[in-house]
Design a protein around this motif. Structure first.
Motif, PDB file in Angstrom:
ATOM      1  N   GLU A 143     -43.484 -31.141  30.504  1.00  0.00           N
ATOM      2  CA  GLU A 143     -43.133 -30.271  29.376  1.00  0.00           C
ATOM      3  C   GLU A 143     -42.564 -31.083  28.225  1.00  0.00           C
ATOM      4  OE1 GLU A 143     -42.533 -26.492  28.825  1.00  0.00           O
ATOM      5  OE2 GLU A 143     -44.495 -26.984  29.648  1.00  0.00           O
ATOM      6  N   ARG A 146     -45.136 -33.245  26.511  1.00  0.00           N
ATOM      7  CA  ARG A 146     -46.044 -32.476  25.665  1.00  0.00           C
ATOM      8  C   ARG A 146     -45.370 -32.098  24.346  1.00  0.00           C
ATOM      9  NH1 ARG A 146     -46.601 -27.934  24.975  1.00  0.00           N
ATOM     10  NH2 ARG A 146     -45.401 -27.128  26.719  1.00  0.00           N
ATOM     11  N   MET A 147     -44.113 -31.633  24.448  1.00  0.00           N
ATOM     12  CA  MET A 147     -43.421 -31.213  23.228  1.00  0.00           C
ATOM     13  C   MET A 147     -43.146 -32.410  22.319  1.00  0.00           C
ATOM     14  SD  MET A 147     -40.943 -28.367  24.755  1.00  0.00           S
ATOM     15  CE  MET A 147     -40.148 -27.476  23.478  1.00  0.00           C
ATOM     16  N   ALA A 150     -46.278 -33.612  20.543  1.00  0.00           N
ATOM     17  CA  ALA A 150     -46.831 -32.704  19.542  1.00  0.00           C
ATOM     18  C   ALA A 150     -45.990 -32.684  18.271  1.00  0.00           C
ATOM     19  CB  ALA A 150     -46.934 -31.298  20.118  1.00  0.00           C
ATOM     20  N   THR A 151     -44.842 -33.350  18.297  1.00  0.00           N
ATOM     21  CA  THR A 151     -43.952 -33.290  17.139  1.00  0.00           C
ATOM     22  C   THR A 151     -43.989 -34.614  16.394  1.00  0.00           C
ATOM     23  OG1 THR A 151     -42.559 -31.748  18.305  1.00  0.00           O
ATOM     24  CG2 THR A 151     -41.580 -32.853  16.428  1.00  0.00           C
ATOM     25  N   THR A 152     -44.301 -34.547  15.118  1.00  0.00           N
ATOM     26  CA  THR A 152     -44.434 -35.773  14.348  1.00  0.00           C
ATOM     27  C   THR A 152     -43.305 -35.952  13.346  1.00  0.00           C
ATOM     28  OG1 THR A 152     -45.946 -34.481  13.036  1.00  0.00           O
ATOM     29  CG2 THR A 152     -46.901 -36.095  14.516  1.00  0.00           C
ATOM     30  N   HIS A 153     -42.618 -34.852  13.026  1.00  0.00           N
ATOM     31  CA  HIS A 153     -41.561 -34.953  12.036  1.00  0.00           C
ATOM     32  C   HIS A 153     -40.378 -35.723  12.631  1.00  0.00           C
ATOM     33  CE1 HIS A 153     -38.331 -33.708   9.336  1.00  0.00           C
ATOM     34  NE2 HIS A 153     -39.304 -33.593   8.453  1.00  0.00           N
ATOM     35  N   ARG A 155     -37.167 -36.139  12.057  1.00  0.00           N
ATOM     36  CA  ARG A 155     -35.887 -35.478  12.283  1.00  0.00           C
ATOM     37  C   ARG A 155     -35.980 -34.460  13.414  1.00  0.00           C
ATOM     38  NH1 ARG A 155     -31.457 -33.134   8.717  1.00  0.00           N
ATOM     39  NH2 ARG A 155     -31.083 -31.207   9.822  1.00  0.00           N
ATOM     40  N   ARG A 156     -37.035 -33.708  13.367  1.00  0.00           N
ATOM     41  CA  ARG A 156     -37.260 -32.705  14.401  1.00  0.00           C
ATOM     42  C   ARG A 156     -37.445 -33.390  15.759  1.00  0.00           C
ATOM     43  NH1 ARG A 156     -36.230 -27.652  15.842  1.00  0.00           N
ATOM     44  NH2 ARG A 156     -37.653 -27.127  17.482  1.00  0.00           N
ATOM     45  N   ASP A 159     -34.175 -34.294  17.172  1.00  0.00           N
ATOM     46  CA  ASP A 159     -33.555 -33.046  17.669  1.00  0.00           C
ATOM     47  C   ASP A 159     -34.055 -32.747  19.076  1.00  0.00           C
ATOM     48  OD1 ASP A 159     -32.385 -32.804  15.254  1.00  0.00           O
ATOM     49  OD2 ASP A 159     -33.335 -30.913  14.679  1.00  0.00           O
ATOM     50  N   LEU A 160     -35.376 -32.821  19.228  1.00  0.00           N
ATOM     51  CA  LEU A 160     -35.972 -32.516  20.524  1.00  0.00           C
ATOM     52  C   LEU A 160     -35.493 -33.503  21.578  1.00  0.00           C
ATOM     53  CD1 LEU A 160     -39.723 -31.672  19.844  1.00  0.00           C
ATOM     54  CD2 LEU A 160     -38.009 -30.189  20.814  1.00  0.00           C
ATOM     55  N   THR A 163     -32.045 -32.631  22.770  1.00  0.00           N
ATOM     56  CA  THR A 163     -31.767 -31.323  23.373  1.00  0.00           C
ATOM     57  C   THR A 163     -32.581 -31.078  24.640  1.00  0.00           C
ATOM     58  OG1 THR A 163     -33.250 -30.423  21.720  1.00  0.00           O
ATOM     59  CG2 THR A 163     -30.908 -30.019  21.414  1.00  0.00           C
ATOM     60  N   GLY A 194     -25.010 -24.433  21.116  1.00  0.00           N
ATOM     61  CA  GLY A 194     -24.442 -23.527  20.138  1.00  0.00           C
ATOM     62  C   GLY A 194     -23.853 -24.220  18.931  1.00  0.00           C
ATOM     63  N   ILE A 197     -26.885 -29.993  15.629  1.00  0.00           N
ATOM     64  CA  ILE A 197     -27.047 -31.369  16.066  1.00  0.00           C
ATOM     65  C   ILE A 197     -26.343 -32.296  15.076  1.00  0.00           C
ATOM     66  CG2 ILE A 197     -28.829 -33.149  16.175  1.00  0.00           C
ATOM     67  CD1 ILE A 197     -30.469 -30.933  17.640  1.00  0.00           C
ATOM     68  N   TYR A 305     -47.593 -42.142  12.337  1.00  0.00           N
ATOM     69  CA  TYR A 305     -48.104 -40.947  11.680  1.00  0.00           C
ATOM     70  C   TYR A 305     -47.515 -40.800  10.286  1.00  0.00           C
ATOM     71  CZ  TYR A 305     -49.344 -36.105  10.948  1.00  0.00           C
ATOM     72  OH  TYR A 305     -49.847 -34.950  10.429  1.00  0.00           O
TER      73      TYR A 305
ATOM     74  N   PRO B 139     -45.035 -28.913  13.080  1.00  0.00           N
ATOM     75  CA  PRO B 139     -44.459 -30.172  13.584  1.00  0.00           C
ATOM     76  C   PRO B 139     -44.149 -31.163  12.460  1.00  0.00           C
ATOM     77  CG  PRO B 139     -46.469 -29.604  14.759  1.00  0.00           C
ATOM     78  CD  PRO B 139     -46.383 -28.696  13.591  1.00  0.00           C
ATOM     79  N   VAL B 169     -44.345 -26.217  20.448  1.00  0.00           N
ATOM     80  CA  VAL B 169     -43.659 -27.445  20.028  1.00  0.00           C
ATOM     81  C   VAL B 169     -42.153 -27.231  19.964  1.00  0.00           C
ATOM     82  CG1 VAL B 169     -45.581 -28.543  18.867  1.00  0.00           C
ATOM     83  CG2 VAL B 169     -44.161 -26.929  17.598  1.00  0.00           C
ATOM     84  N   PRO B 209     -24.742 -19.818  15.660  1.00  0.00           N
ATOM     85  CA  PRO B 209     -24.810 -20.994  16.550  1.00  0.00           C
ATOM     86  C   PRO B 209     -25.627 -20.730  17.811  1.00  0.00           C
ATOM     87  CG  PRO B 209     -22.522 -20.451  16.001  1.00  0.00           C
ATOM     88  CD  PRO B 209     -23.365 -19.410  15.363  1.00  0.00           C
ATOM     89  N   VAL B 214     -34.102 -25.590  20.107  1.00  0.00           N
ATOM     90  CA  VAL B 214     -35.371 -25.882  20.766  1.00  0.00           C
ATOM     91  C   VAL B 214     -35.616 -24.742  21.736  1.00  0.00           C
ATOM     92  CG1 VAL B 214     -36.506 -27.409  22.395  1.00  0.00           C
ATOM     93  CG2 VAL B 214     -35.114 -28.370  20.570  1.00  0.00           C
TER      94      VAL B 214
END
Lengths: 576, 331
Positions: A143, A146-147, A150-153, A155-156, A159-160, A163, A194, A197, A305, B139, B169, B209, B214
């Motif tokens: 999982e 895969r996530m 699939a994420t190219t940004h 900053r995001r 984050d992933l 978390t 909660g 980040i 990318y 993304p 994603v 919050p 994600v």
């Protein structure tokens, strides 16, 4: 088999036999074996040797017999006592006794007696748990991988990364990315569920020389496990800003893992667990390393990318038509829906440009056949030629001839279709259009009453063949009329059944837009087109350019709307 | 603090009716200049005006062209209001879009403007953006959430597809709009992380919050893959043709785009009703459509005839007959 009390293995080795007197005190087997049993052995002996624990209760619920196996599984079970752990009803029971998992089956015997047959299932249950945990780790990795991929940004992505591991892998995760370029270290961490980040930037130099934690892992590229942290060690392992947070959750152990990114310096992941979680087991350290590997791949992909995207975007931005200029005496609106860049640059272009003649401006729409970077580049060059020729005062046919001449010099495989024209607005508000259409879908023309006519042209497309002559046509555009130019991506768009949208549908839909402001008109046409497509993908660039000659005073447009606003409103003559 | 008064609403509607962009923009600019908050210009002027426009279209008072023109002018006003707010520097960054198949781009633009006024950094995608495009945009955009507006329930399968690509994603999705049914009863089927009744609540939820950073992939639907939804959708063209010929003897030979579009919507709604496993959607649609047709002097018997034509062609689809019967009962 790692419980604090050494449990017998589930096959039941009979090496240690508890005192028989304690176990069989007062027990009289209901069917005495003395007479009926075959000589040489007795049922009591069989019971004693059984791997399954057997406990017999009187109807009152007092234990009256315990065989040796039962004594090993349930040491507290003593004859003569009520042993409330095992219920007097039901047919099965599962429980934990001194860290061991026990499974029992109850059978009713004669005279209201009953027996519990108990087995120590600790080992098999533990194997099951290990399998489940292994499966959970696999699912988590799949999982997460895969996530992340699939994420190219960027900053995001960070984050992933910080978390995703919670709570499977750790209670707190930080990603530290060193940058040799600016000598900084960027650390991202998710403080607690909660809260947003957090990102911290520190100097790379101080981190580099640290005796433990991120800096050391940067140097050694080896993971570090800190099974028991005190406050001081914690302060060295995590950013100062996070220390208070982590003390509050009673952070206990940490694992610092390098993230292989094929760069000079690796990024580093820090996993922290609080006192309420188990310490890192061997498999979990392996999982953290696997996770770091996936993070490394994702970080690298994202970096490549972003680099590539920046280049493609630079090129694409040069090709994407800018906002249309305001022109005197006409209102122009366009819709441009390019197919995604992943399929290569398209060759469609359109523009409105000035001419040296007062009250006259030029417009062009074209399509270089094919896709890809050379096509995209040539489309922007074509536009430049048409624009330059127009501002030098060349008439439409001459502009097209110049474009044709340019094509003879370049790549012979390039072919394009185009329309270019001049629009002159008269002082009375009406306009006149002079245009050349070289192999392009001919424009549609809607008169003030909403009748739509297709113009006809016979000129060849622009293919760089010497001696090609382009003609010109003139069309009067009275106030209230609209000229629509479009790319073949519009009429050739096919729905899931393979049915093309077609010129007739476009004419019909254009007619239904009579009286709309020109921006709303192109919006609605695009909508009708996409509705026709349904779930089918757009496979060619869509260009719609509408030129509307308004009435001199906007309020004179009123009669048109009022006229069309009567009952039976949706039947507009469609000029067919 | 000054507010929008009803005279101004009437005046604004008059400008919309004449597609008078200049005057409509002037009116909004004056309100803003007088100190009316941008939010009130949207909630007390633009939204009520659009509601009236919708009613006038439904009652046949305004043509579809006039309605489009009015929406276009309103869109310019929304743009003006959004433009007067500086780009928020908020941490909350979102993508706002319409469900695939929902063309009310103005609704999502108003929503985006309202969220922006509350300090949320928004990117609006144009209507017609599909799940495929969203999968490419999300993304790369760095958006922490997707806000999906859906004004028509027929777009719910499209909404589902978009929720799936965003959640795949890890990006959570907040949904809203009348398309999700009363109290967002269909937000769950679509797989959203949350549903908000209005922009104010949406802003609260996004900045809470507890709103996830994600998320996990959208939970699978128990009744999917369900061939009934696709089966009806694929028969759209022949069903509309059958419906049109069934009502021809009653309605006469007139090429009425309202009728044709309406029957196409009926097929789509029927398909979605089966997808949601909820008759209420199709029954409500039928009631509304019969009302629209009534204003255009089309007897409801014509629609009933079209439904009977549908039913004979959908005998193989489980549930379709029952749903059509339930809807036929209200005609």
């Amino acid at each position: 088999m790692t419980g604090p009390r050494p449990s017998s293995d589930e096959r039941g080795s009979n090496t240690q036999k508890p005192a028989a007197s304690r176990l069989s005190d007062g027990f009289e087997p209901p069917h005495a074996p003395d007479e009926t049993g075959p000589p040489g052995w007795s049922p009591a002996e069989v019971l004693d040797e059984s791997d399954t624990g057997v406990i017999v209760f009187t109807p009152e619920g007092t234990v009256c017999h315990v065989n040796p196996a039962a004594g090993r599984v349930l040491p507290d079970c003593v004859v003569g006592t009520a042993f409330p752990t095992l219920p007097a009803t039901g047919t099965t029971w599962r429980g934990e006794v001194d860290d061991r998992r026990v499974h029992g089956r109850r059978a009713v015997l004669s005279d209201g007696h009953y027996a519990w047959y108990v087995r120590d299932t600790t080992a098999e249950r533990r194997r099951e748990d290990a399998l489940l945990a292994e499966r959970r780790r696999k699912v988590f990795l799949a999982e997460a991988g895969r996530m992340l991929s699939a994420t190219t940004h960027p900053r995001r992505l960070t984050d992933l990364v910080t978390t995703l591991p919670s709570p499977e892998l750790a209670d707190w995760v930080a990603l530290s990315v060193p940058s040799m370029e600016d000598g900084r270290m960027r650390t991202t961490y998710a403080p607690a569920t909660g809260t947003p980040i957090a990102r911290v930037t520190t100097g790379l130099g101080t981190a580099w020389t640290a005796p433990a934690g991120v800096g050391r892992v940067l140097r050694t590229r080896r993971q570090e496990l800190h099974p028991l942290m005190d406050r001081e060690l914690l302060g060295r392992l995590v950013p100062d800003e996070a220390v208070a947070d982590l003390l509050a959750v009673d952070a206990r152990c940490a694992l610092v893992v390098p993230v292989p990114t094929d760069d000079d310096a690796p990024s580093v992941l820090t996993f922290v667990r609080s006192a309420t979680s188990e310490p890192f087991a061997e498999e979990e350290i392996a999982l953290a390393v696997d996770y770091a590997e996936r993070v490394g791949v994702a970080l690298r992909t994202s970096r490549l990318y972003v680099e590539q995207d920046r280049r493609t975007l630079l090129l694409a931005r040069a090709l994407v038509p800018g906002p249309l200029p305001e022109v005197p005496g006409a209102r122009i609106a366009a819709r441009y829906r390019p197919v995604s860049l992943t399929n290569g640059l398209g060759g469609d272009f359109y523009a409105v440009h000035p001419t040296p003649v007062d009250g006259t401006w030029a417009f062009s729409v074209g399509d270089v056949c094919g896709r890809g970077t050379p096509v995209g580049m040539f489309s922007s060059r074509s536009l430049l030629i048409l624009r330059t020729a127009a501002s030098a005062g060349c008439a439409p046919a001459r502009r097209m001839a110049l474009l044709d001449a340019e094509l003879t010099l370049g790549d012979p495989s390039l072919v394009l279709t185009a329309i270019t024209g001049d629009c002159s607005v008269h002082p009375d508000g009406s306009a006149r259009v002079r245009l050349t259409c070289a192999g392009h879908p001919p424009p549609l023309w809607m008169d003030p009453a909403g009748r739509v006519t297709a113009m006809a042209f016979t000129d060849p497309l622009v293919a760089g063949i010497p001696g090609t002559v382009f003609g010109e046509r003139e069309l009067p555009l009275p106030a209230g009329s609209t000229l629509l130019l479009y790319s073949d991506g519009v009429t050739e768009a096919r729905d899931a059944d393979g049915e093309a949208y077609g010129v007739e549908a476009l004419r019909h839909d254009l007619a239904s837009c009579a009286g709309m402001p020109v921006e709303a008109l192109v919006e609605r046409l695009e909508q009708r087109l996409l509705e026709h497509l349904g779930d089918a993908p757009v496979i060619d660039d869509v260009v719609l350019l509408a030129i509307h000659i308004p009435y001199r005073d906007d309020h004179e447009a009123l009669p048109i709307l009022a006229e069309l606003g009567g009952p039976g409103p949706d039947e507009h003559p469609d000029g067919a | 603090m000054t507010h929008v008064v009803s005279d101004e609403l009437d005046l604004f509607l008059a400008h919309l009716g004449r597609a008078d962009e200049v005057e409509a923009l002037n009116l909004a600019r004056n309100l803003l200049g007088r100190g009316v908050p941008g939010e009130e210009v949207l909630t007390d002027l633009v939204i009520p005006a659009l509601r009236v426009v919708g009613e006038r279209w439904a009652t046949g008072e305004w043509t579809v062209a006039r309605e489009h023109a009015a929406s276009h002018v309103s869109g310019r006003v929304v743009h003006l209001v959004a433009d007067t707010t500086p780009r928020p520097r908020s941490q909350t960054r979102i993508v706002v879009c319409c469900a695939q198949g929902d063309w009310h781009g103005l609704a999502s633009r108003i929503l985006a403007a309202l969220l922006r006024l509350r300090g949320i950094d928004t990117t609006v995608l144009p209507p017609g953006t599909g799940a495929g495009e969203l999968a490419r945009v999300v993304p790369d955009s760095g958006a922490g959430s997707v806000v999906l507006s859906c004004t028509v329930s027929t777009a719910l399968p499209g909404a589902r597809a978009m929720v799936e690509v965003a959640r795949r994603v890890g990006v959570p999705v907040l949904v809203g709009g009348p398309g999700f049914g009363p109290n967002g009863r269909w937000a769950g089927v679509v797989g959203a992380n949350g549903w908000a009744p209005d922009a104010e609540r949406a802003a609260e939820m996004l900045t809470d919050p507890d709103w996830p950073t994600v998320t996990t992939p959208a939970p699978r639907l128990r009744h999917l893959p369900d061939p009934t939804h696709d089966g009806v959708g694929l028969l759209r063209t022949p069903l509309v043709a059958a419906g049109m010929s069934a009502l021809a003897p009653i309605e006469g030979e007139r090429s009425d785009t309202t009728m044709r579009d309406g029957l196409a919507s009926a097929v789509d709604t029927l398909a979605v009703s089966l997808f949601l496993d909820d008759d209420a959607l199709f029954v409500d649609f039928t009631r509304w459509f019969a009302d629209v047709l009534g204003h255009r002097r089309v007897p409801s018997e014509a629609l009933a005839a079209a439904y009977r034509a549908f039913a004979t062609r959908l005998t193989h689809v489980p549930g379709a007959g029952a749903t059509l019967t339930a809807a036929g009962a209200v005609l």
